[in-house]
Scaffold this active site. Structure first.
Site, PDB file in Angstrom:
ATOM      1  N   GLY A 239      18.408  27.457 -13.235  1.00  0.00           N
ATOM      2  CA  GLY A 239      19.831  27.193 -13.709  1.00  0.00           C
ATOM      3  C   GLY A 239      20.376  28.221 -15.125  1.00  0.00           C
ATOM      4  O   GLY A 239      22.130  29.017 -15.093  1.00  0.00           O
ATOM      5  N   GLU A 273      13.027  24.691 -13.534  1.00  0.00           N
ATOM      6  CA  GLU A 273      12.478  25.457 -12.406  1.00  0.00           C
ATOM      7  C   GLU A 273      13.691  26.790 -12.636  1.00  0.00           C
ATOM      8  O   GLU A 273      14.265  26.910 -11.886  1.00  0.00           O
ATOM      9  CB  GLU A 273      13.026  24.341 -11.419  1.00  0.00           C
ATOM     10  CG  GLU A 273      12.231  23.037 -11.299  1.00  0.00           C
ATOM     11  CD  GLU A 273      12.556  22.429 -10.363  1.00  0.00           C
ATOM     12  OE1 GLU A 273      13.962  22.781  -9.589  1.00  0.00           O
ATOM     13  OE2 GLU A 273      12.329  21.326  -9.808  1.00  0.00           O
ATOM     14  N   GLY A 275      14.681  30.194 -12.075  1.00  0.00           N
ATOM     15  CA  GLY A 275      14.822  31.641 -11.969  1.00  0.00           C
ATOM     16  C   GLY A 275      15.573  32.927 -11.513  1.00  0.00           C
ATOM     17  O   GLY A 275      14.608  33.573 -12.572  1.00  0.00           O
ATOM     18  N   ARG A 312      25.510  39.976  -3.479  1.00  0.00           N
ATOM     19  CA  ARG A 312      26.222  39.117  -4.016  1.00  0.00           C
ATOM     20  C   ARG A 312      27.220  39.385  -4.707  1.00  0.00           C
ATOM     21  O   ARG A 312      28.492  37.963  -4.680  1.00  0.00           O
ATOM     22  CB  ARG A 312      25.570  38.476  -5.087  1.00  0.00           C
ATOM     23  CG  ARG A 312      24.332  37.864  -5.172  1.00  0.00           C
ATOM     24  CD  ARG A 312      23.648  38.159  -6.427  1.00  0.00           C
ATOM     25  NE  ARG A 312      24.054  38.376  -7.583  1.00  0.00           N
ATOM     26  CZ  ARG A 312      24.595  37.006  -8.254  1.00  0.00           C
ATOM     27  NH1 ARG A 312      24.450  36.366  -7.780  1.00  0.00           N
ATOM     28  NH2 ARG A 312      25.248  37.394  -9.926  1.00  0.00           N
ATOM     29  N   TYR A 316      29.902  35.664  -3.900  1.00  0.00           N
ATOM     30  CA  TYR A 316      30.408  35.033  -4.802  1.00  0.00           C
ATOM     31  C   TYR A 316      30.994  35.950  -6.508  1.00  0.00           C
ATOM     32  O   TYR A 316      31.422  35.603  -6.388  1.00  0.00           O
ATOM     33  CB  TYR A 316      29.162  34.558  -5.384  1.00  0.00           C
ATOM     34  CG  TYR A 316      27.846  34.284  -5.194  1.00  0.00           C
ATOM     35  CD1 TYR A 316      28.244  33.114  -4.759  1.00  0.00           C
ATOM     36  CD2 TYR A 316      27.111  34.299  -5.272  1.00  0.00           C
ATOM     37  CE1 TYR A 316      26.711  32.879  -3.896  1.00  0.00           C
ATOM     38  CE2 TYR A 316      24.912  34.242  -4.932  1.00  0.00           C
ATOM     39  CZ  TYR A 316      26.169  33.111  -4.536  1.00  0.00           C
ATOM     40  OH  TYR A 316      24.947  31.897  -3.955  1.00  0.00           O
ATOM     41  N   CYS A 349      30.261  47.535   8.264  1.00  0.00           N
ATOM     42  CA  CYS A 349      31.897  47.710   9.046  1.00  0.00           C
ATOM     43  C   CYS A 349      32.161  46.654   8.390  1.00  0.00           C
ATOM     44  O   CYS A 349      32.429  45.639   9.182  1.00  0.00           O
ATOM     45  CB  CYS A 349      31.348  47.654  10.426  1.00  0.00           C
ATOM     46  SG  CYS A 349      30.841  49.541  11.204  1.00  0.00           S
ATOM     47  N   GLU A 350      32.520  46.070   7.866  1.00  0.00           N
ATOM     48  CA  GLU A 350      33.405  44.865   7.004  1.00  0.00           C
ATOM     49  C   GLU A 350      34.158  45.237   5.874  1.00  0.00           C
ATOM     50  O   GLU A 350      33.483  46.293   4.047  1.00  0.00           O
ATOM     51  CB  GLU A 350      31.989  43.888   6.580  1.00  0.00           C
ATOM     52  CG  GLU A 350      31.328  43.388   7.291  1.00  0.00           C
ATOM     53  CD  GLU A 350      32.247  42.696   7.973  1.00  0.00           C
ATOM     54  OE1 GLU A 350      32.396  42.200   7.998  1.00  0.00           O
ATOM     55  OE2 GLU A 350      32.031  42.026   9.056  1.00  0.00           O
ATOM     56  N   TYR A 378      18.397  37.443  -6.479  1.00  0.00           N
ATOM     57  CA  TYR A 378      19.077  36.969  -5.057  1.00  0.00           C
ATOM     58  C   TYR A 378      19.643  37.496  -4.826  1.00  0.00           C
ATOM     59  O   TYR A 378      20.878  38.840  -4.271  1.00  0.00           O
ATOM     60  CB  TYR A 378      20.129  35.802  -5.811  1.00  0.00           C
ATOM     61  CG  TYR A 378      19.375  34.654  -6.194  1.00  0.00           C
ATOM     62  CD1 TYR A 378      19.390  33.888  -5.518  1.00  0.00           C
ATOM     63  CD2 TYR A 378      19.710  34.629  -7.595  1.00  0.00           C
ATOM     64  CE1 TYR A 378      18.825  32.628  -5.491  1.00  0.00           C
ATOM     65  CE2 TYR A 378      19.142  33.182  -7.802  1.00  0.00           C
ATOM     66  CZ  TYR A 378      18.178  31.830  -7.542  1.00  0.00           C
ATOM     67  OH  TYR A 378      18.129  31.133  -7.398  1.00  0.00           O
TER      68      TYR A 378
END
Ligand SMILES: *Cc1c(COP(=O)(O)O)cnc(C)c1O
Length: 437
Positions: A239, A273, A275, A312, A316, A349-350, A378
């Site tokens: 994190g 851990e 990432g 992303r 987010y 198309c968004e 990510y």
């Protein structure tokens, strides 16, 4: 800190100019810097050196085999969350002793594969999961090494979608339930309680939540120790935040300083851990400008990479710096560049398909290459083929050389598993046609 630089009117990844690379491999393309990844691992290790932690890289951030190999060669272990990630680890010959199996929904098959591979630890997140692991281990005549993932109810002050250590999140078990589960694991002949774990969220940019969470976990460990002689690890999860917009994330030393007294007092070894922090700033996405248009008083730069390639921003509202691969230097981190503001958008198309919004950007002609920074974690991992767009290639740069470590997908790849002519098959139990109507 990374090895992407502006020099002589160009952006470079290590010693490779990004505009040249874009011409060679095409766009969109993910480009990773091996040197940056190595730097990150070494700096992390140096900061935590006196604690001699086991660093298990979280594969889900970027599971490209070539990236994993760089991390394995640096001595990292792997934190996995699925049988697919285990298969990747096995393909590279990662020793089981350096693999931690996490995840809130492990299946029986995944447990069996993990036991067969001799993983170091299963981090268990619920009582029924512990029951199943005990059953599977018993059936195989093995003893399963267990960590209990605790939910310490700490607010990591990050985006709500990547907060995991609050009471209301689906992850882990609360401290009281965790204590019960840990005792049960310690008593079972088919289980060996080896770790207590917490993972409070992602892109955490302050160190206090770690100290708070790990303090609670360590207090429980101290209570359990008399009954749990095999308890060996305090697992602080991952994190750690990276620099996206500015230099908001603390350095490794600050995280180390926050948890050091807790780990030392516990007498346990530290497992982590990470990432994002190892690979996030080690990657850029190269995209080519297709068109520029104006509407509603806005400038839109339409590029050949979209939300399917990099989710992303849409998912987010993540901020990634964007800058042309040739021309003036990008502004320093945290500052605005020169140029008219623009939305950098993709072809999907968004309306939610954008890579950057309202950014100062120099004039760019069609064909110009843009670099989207900070996408090593990510990024490709969350890419999809939505709109039937083949996923980009992935390139690893090391010094003055590069390798295409995942080929660009083809249109044939998109349809490879489809069987439009598959014969229809009957099933035994059929609903009464009357009833269905
Ligand atoms: C995702 C995850 C990590 C890594 O998180 P980062 O924010 O990328 O460091 C570590 N541990 C677990 C259990 C995870 O699910």
């Amino acid at each position: 800190m990374d090895r992407f630089r502006h020099h002589r009117d160009r952006l470079w990844c290590e010693e490779v100019p990004l505009d040249v690379l874009a011409r060679r491999v095409g766009t969109p393309a993910y480009v990773y810097s091996a040197g940056t990844i190595r730097d990150h691992v070494r700096r992390l290790r140096a900061a935590f050196a006196d604690l001699d932690p086991l660093v298990c890289y979280a594969v889900k951030a970027n599971g490209n085999l070539a990236v994993l190999r760089v991390l394995l060669e640096e001595g990292c272990g792997l934190d996995i969350v699925s049988g697919g990630e285990l298969a990747r680890a096995r393909r590279l010959g990662a020793p089981g002793a350096r693999i931690v199996f996490s995840g809130v929904g492990k299946t029986r098959a995944e447990m069996e594969a993990g036991l067969a591979a001799g993983v170091r630890l299963f981090n268990v997140e619920s009582e029924p999961e512990l029951d199943l692991l005990e059953q599977v281990a018993t059936a195989r005549g093995q003893v399963a090494p267990v960590g209990i993932r605790l939910n310490p109810d700490v607010d990591p002050r990050t985006h709500r979608h990547i907060t995991t250590g609050r009471r209301e999140n689906k992850f882990g078990v609360d401290l009281a339930a965790g204590e019960r589960l840990a005792r049960r694991a310690a008593r079972s002949p088919a289980l060996r309680l080896q770790a207590l774990q917490c993972h409070i969220g992602s892109q955490v940019t302050s160190v206090e939540p770690y100290a708070e969470a790990l303090g609670r976990v360590a207090a429980l460990a101290a209570r359990l120790r008399p009954e749990a002689p095999d308890l060996e690890w305090l697992d602080m999860g991952g994190g750690f935040g990276v620099w996206y917009r500015d230099q908001a994330a603390p350095g490794f030393e600050a995280y180390a300083a926050a948890v050091r007294p807790i780990v030392k007092a516990s007498g346990l070894r530290l497992l982590m851990e990470p990432g994002r922090v190892l690979v996030g700033n080690a990657g850029v996405l190269l995209a080519r400008v297709l068109y520029e248009k104006r509407g509603g008083g806005k400038r839109f730069v339409i590029v050949d990479a979209g939300m399917n390639d990099l989710l992303r921003p849409s998912l987010y509202d993540a901020y990634h710096r964007v800058w042309p691969a040739t021309g003036p230097p990008p502004p320093p981190l945290g500052e605005e560049g020169a140029g008219e503001r623009a939305d950098v958008v993709g072809p999907v198309c968004e309306s939610g398909d954008f890579l950057a919004r309202d950014r100062a950007l120099p004039p760019v002609a069609p064909g110009a290459v843009l670099a989207v920074f900070g996408v090593g974690a990510y990024g490709f991992a969350m890419a999809s083929t939505y709109n039937d767009r083949p996923r980009p290639c992935e390139v690893l740069v090391d010094g003055a050389r590069y390798a295409v470590v995942r080929e660009r997908e083809t249109h044939a790849d998109l349809m490879r598993l489809e069987r439009p002519d598959a014969p229809f098959q009957a099933v035994e139990d059929r609903a009464d046609p009357e009833g269905v109507a």
